[in-house]
Design a protein around this motif. Structure first.
Motif, PDB file in Angstrom:
ATOM      1  N   ASN A   1      -8.715   4.359   1.956  1.00 34.21           N
ATOM      2  CA  ASN A   1     -10.159   3.602   2.440  1.00 34.21           C
ATOM      3  C   ASN A   1     -10.664   4.509   3.441  1.00 34.21           C
ATOM      4  OD1 ASN A   1      -9.438   1.808   0.354  1.00 34.21           O
ATOM      5  ND2 ASN A   1      -9.007   0.153   1.746  1.00 34.21           N
ATOM      6  N   VAL A   2      -9.825   4.921   4.568  1.00 34.25           N
ATOM      7  CA  VAL A   2     -10.615   5.474   5.564  1.00 34.25           C
ATOM      8  C   VAL A   2     -11.223   6.884   5.194  1.00 34.25           C
ATOM      9  CG1 VAL A   2      -9.927   6.781   7.599  1.00 34.25           C
ATOM     10  CG2 VAL A   2      -9.375   4.529   7.264  1.00 34.25           C
TER      11      VAL A   2
ATOM     12  N   GLY B   1       0.840  -1.167  -0.034  1.00 35.38           N
ATOM     13  CA  GLY B   1      -0.191  -0.060  -0.204  1.00 35.38           C
ATOM     14  C   GLY B   1       0.875   1.350  -0.037  1.00 35.38           C
TER      15      GLY B   1
ATOM     16  N   TRP C   1      -0.797   3.731  10.365  1.00 36.30           N
ATOM     17  CA  TRP C   1      -1.176   3.439   9.223  1.00 36.30           C
ATOM     18  C   TRP C   1      -0.180   2.042   8.713  1.00 36.30           C
ATOM     19  CZ3 TRP C   1      -5.150   5.499   7.956  1.00 36.30           C
ATOM     20  CH2 TRP C   1      -5.448   6.787   8.314  1.00 36.30           C
TER      21      TRP C   1
ATOM     22  N   ARG D   1      -2.889   3.203   0.951  1.00 38.14           N
ATOM     23  CA  ARG D   1      -4.121   2.306   0.626  1.00 38.14           C
ATOM     24  C   ARG D   1      -5.112   2.311   1.880  1.00 38.14           C
ATOM     25  NH1 ARG D   1      -2.442  -2.522  -0.747  1.00 38.14           N
ATOM     26  NH2 ARG D   1      -2.617  -2.123  -3.154  1.00 38.14           N
ATOM     27  N   GLU D   2      -4.769   2.015   3.288  1.00 40.02           N
ATOM     28  CA  GLU D   2      -5.694   2.206   4.150  1.00 40.02           C
ATOM     29  C   GLU D   2      -6.060   3.446   4.522  1.00 40.02           C
ATOM     30  OE1 GLU D   2      -3.546   1.331   7.939  1.00 40.02           O
ATOM     31  OE2 GLU D   2      -5.475   1.463   9.134  1.00 40.02           O
TER      32      GLU D   2
ATOM     33  N   GLY E   1      -1.500  -0.068   7.037  1.00 41.52           N
ATOM     34  CA  GLY E   1      -1.805  -0.619   5.590  1.00 41.52           C
ATOM     35  C   GLY E   1      -1.352   0.639   4.547  1.00 41.52           C
ATOM     36  N   ASN E   2      -0.608   1.532   5.226  1.00 39.92           N
ATOM     37  CA  ASN E   2       0.098   2.609   4.390  1.00 39.92           C
ATOM     38  C   ASN E   2      -1.009   3.334   3.676  1.00 39.92           C
ATOM     39  OD1 ASN E   2       2.810   2.379   5.162  1.00 39.92           O
ATOM     40  ND2 ASN E   2       2.468   0.273   4.458  1.00 39.92           N
TER      41      ASN E   2
END
Ligand SMILES: Nc1ncnc2c1ncn2[C@@H]1O[C@H](COP(=O)(O)OP(=O)(O)OP(=O)(O)O)[C@@H](O)[C@H]1O
Length: 642
Positions: free
Chosen positions: A545-546, A353, A536, A541-542, A538-539
């Motif tokens: 999404n958030v 991510g 983070w 990408r996370e 998921g870096n």
């Protein structure tokens, strides 16, 4: 001790030099108070001019209220010319302050009021404490003051000054430290706001196809160049006045010095709502002296207009979509730009991510192969046999069920362009040997065939694994590793990118609103603060999404703390998350709010799934079409632009 005879007393150097300046400018040592220099109108004008500063300072000054009351001190915010804009403190202390005109509209420069913390800090550009008799004017010698300059986060020019003053008896030794801390907090708030505005500015510019990225200079709200297109850069380089390739600062005063192409009529303001967040200037066509590189590019761009976008031949900066200006990301971008122009394989490393595919696409876009295809294959997603035929293709009769005439693989599909091999560390060893051969011989042999088919493919690979360790452990071929890893780029985890979190969050909020046809909502300062403190795993990408989820769910005009997932709010010492859990059952207003959010999400899902066929969406939701219209309007859900 008297202020007017520096030769007779032993004072700190900083005080001695300030007294000398006061003597040179003819300050009256018997002065009892600062001069008032502002009418109400003028003070209003100065306050308007310092709106950003005052807005950033207000909560910091508010937070200091208890300390000020306890210590009998007051906090003063001044503009860069030493004029007091605002004061904070209890009434008694402020009454004392008024005796010496430590109040809005008064001039506290050294030249007006002699040595004092506000004026001396501004003169030195550094924090300073002035104790009692160190003041130059007799009327102020009962006071002790500490001040620190507040700097512009972009160019470090002075934006104002923060002072803590009190009668000497009550003044606390910690006041200087507090003044420095408070000035720092104001600077951080200004920096966050500046980033937010810049992100919106760039977003607005990128999202407007009228503006050819190559030919524009984008200025921020204070007239400073933020982004310069290549053509504009060449023009600046061409100037004979030694400005080099730096764009001039766009200010009213600089009008006469601006080059022709930057005349006012060529400058278009960029607004976010009613607020002007910057300006853009399009460099006139054909005006600059062009060197071969630019001509070549222009011809390419003109040819590309009729061509397909799939090739990725962009007339904009291919790295424009790689958001982030933190030092580690800038370093990665600089390396990627350099490598893009050279025909060598590139290995992108970094946790999941972090944007490896984003970088791969940008490298492709900036490479000479930009007009060719960009083909991505995830080596970890396919079983060994499938991966072999996916990559190298297969010949007729290669296996049962093989297509007549065979199938070209991704290498052939990427001919003339870029092949992006994601998760290359997952590739089985025997396929690695096959891959190495293709790279060395620039030709591919389909599975089940012997014929070599020439291919010109630029390879960009990515992995989250430690390939060097895999080589040592025998899981990855050393010869392939050295073929692809010499030119590698390591992408930092999001947690190491500092303020990029803010930039990315604002970018994703705008992008999500655009994608879902929603009103644009930016994260509030508090939400940004919390996002910045999350680690983070998921870096990027996370984070995306958030923000996407919050954009869809929020009902306010900002993305607030409450719109963030509990896992992120839990960071706040757990209190916030616990509060949210309690309030969901205990606070009816919030429960209603969440219900509303759920309804908005359900509606959005239904209209999206029904391809914006509202009759079908209403049926799916079990409501009348007229009710659906009303709800779409109420939740601000609009059909995305095609
Ligand atoms: N610097 C960036 N600017 C804008 N968007 C980004 C950036 N980095 C990542 N993204 C976005 O984050 C998401 C994940 O990025 P990407 O797929 O490139 O990561 P990755 O490192 O290839 O992930 P993985 O290792 O899981 O394949 C994508 O939606 C991408 O658009």
């Amino acid at each position: 001790m008297t202020g007017h005879d520096p030769a007779l007393v032993a004072v700190r150097d900083v005080i001695g030099s300030s007294w000398r300046r006061c003597l040179e400018t003819g300050v009256d040592p018997a002065g009892r108070e600062a001069p008032m220099v502002c009418s109400d109108d003028r003070l209003g004008m100065l306050r308007d001019r310092a709106e950003d500063l005052r807005r950033a300072a207000a909560p910091v000054m508010g937070d200091a209220r208890a300390f000020l009351a306890e210590t009998g001190t007051m906090m003063v915010l001044g503009d860069p010319q030493g004029v007091v804009l605002d004061v904070q403190g209890d009434t008694r202390t402020r009454d004392h302050g008024e005796v010496i005109r430590l109040m809005p509209g008064a001039d506290w420069t050294e030249a007006a009021s002699g040595t004092n913390a506000i004026g001396t800090a501004l003169a030195l550009g550094a924090p300073v404490q002035i104790h009692a008799v160190e003041h130059f004017c007799a009327g102020i010698k009962q006071w002790t003051c500490s001040a620190a300059v507040i700097h512009d986060p972009v160019d470090r020019s002075p934006l104002g000054v923060l002072d803590i003053s009190g009668l000497s008896g009550s003044h606390n030794a910690h006041c200087l430290a507090l003044a420095v801390t408070a000035a720092g907090q104001i600077e951080s708030r200004l920096a966050r706001r500046e980033l937010d505005i810049r992100a919106r500015l760039i977003e607005a510019v990128l999202g407007d196809s009228r503006w050819p990225m190559d030919s524009i200079v984008v200025f921020d709200h204070r007239g400073r160049p933020v982004r310069i297109g290549d053509r504009a850069r060449l023009l600046l380089k061409d100037r004979s006045d030694g400005a080099g390739n730096r764009a001039p600062v766009l200010t009213d005063q600089a009008g006469n010095r601006l080059p022709d192409w930057l005349r006012a009529e060529r400058v278009e303001p960029v607004f976010d709502g009613v607020r002007r967040i910057g300006s853009i200037c399009v460099v006139p066509q054909g005006r600059p002296h062009l060197d071969g590189t630019l001509r070549k590019r222009e011809i390419g761009a003109a040819g590309g207009a009729a061509g397909t976008r799939e090739g990725g031949a962009a007339d904009t900066d291919p790295f424009a979509g790689v958001i982030g200006d933190s030092p580690p990301l800038l370093k990665a971008k600089a390396t990627a730009r350099r490598l893009a122009g050279v025909d060598v394989p590139v290995l992108l490393t970094g946790p999941t991510g972090t944007g490896k595919e984003v970088f791969a696409r940008a490298i492709h876009g900036a490479s000479p192969a930009a007009r060719g295809p960009f083909i991505a294959v995830n080596c970890g997603a396919l079983a060994r046999d499938l991966l072999a035929s996916e990559l190298f293709g297969y010949g007729e009769g290669a296996f049962t069920g093989a297509r007549r005439g065979g199938m070209p693989g991704k290498f052939e599909a990427a001919d003339g362009g870029t092949l992006f091999l994601d998760e290359i560390g997952e590739m089985p060893l025997e396929l690695q040997a096959h891959l190495l051969r293709v790279l060395e011989q620039a030709s591919v042999v389909r599975v089940g065939e012997v014929r070599e088919r020439p291919v010109r493919v630029r390879l960009v690979a990515a992995t989250h694994r430690d390939l060097a360790a895999d080589v040592t452990a025998g899981r990855f071929r050393g010869d392939l590793y050295f073929r692809i890893a010499v030119t590698s780029i390591d992408l930092p985890p999001l947690g190491a990118r500092g303020a990029d979190i803010v930039r990315l969050a604002c970018h994703f909020a705008a992008a999500a609103a655009h994608r879902h046809g929603l009103v644009r909502r930016q994260p509030s300062d508090e939400a940004l603060d919390m996002l910045t403190r999350h680690d983070w795993p998921g870096n990027v990408r996370e984070l995306r999404n958030v923000i996407e989820q919050a954009t869809i769910l929020t009902l306010g005009d900002r993305i607030d703390l409450a719109d963030l997932p509990p896992a992120i709010r839990a960071l706040n010492g757990g209190a916030d998350a616990r509060g949210a859990a309690v309030s969901s059952s205990a606070n009816p207003a919030e429960a209603v709010c969440r219900l509303d959010q759920t309804e908005a999400a359900a509606i959005l899902t239904a209209v999206t799934r029904s391809g914006w066929n509202l009759t079908r969406a209403a049926r799916r939701l079990g409501i009348a079409k007229s009710t659906l219209y009303e709800k779409l309007h109420r939740h601000g859900i609009r059909r995305p632009r095609p």
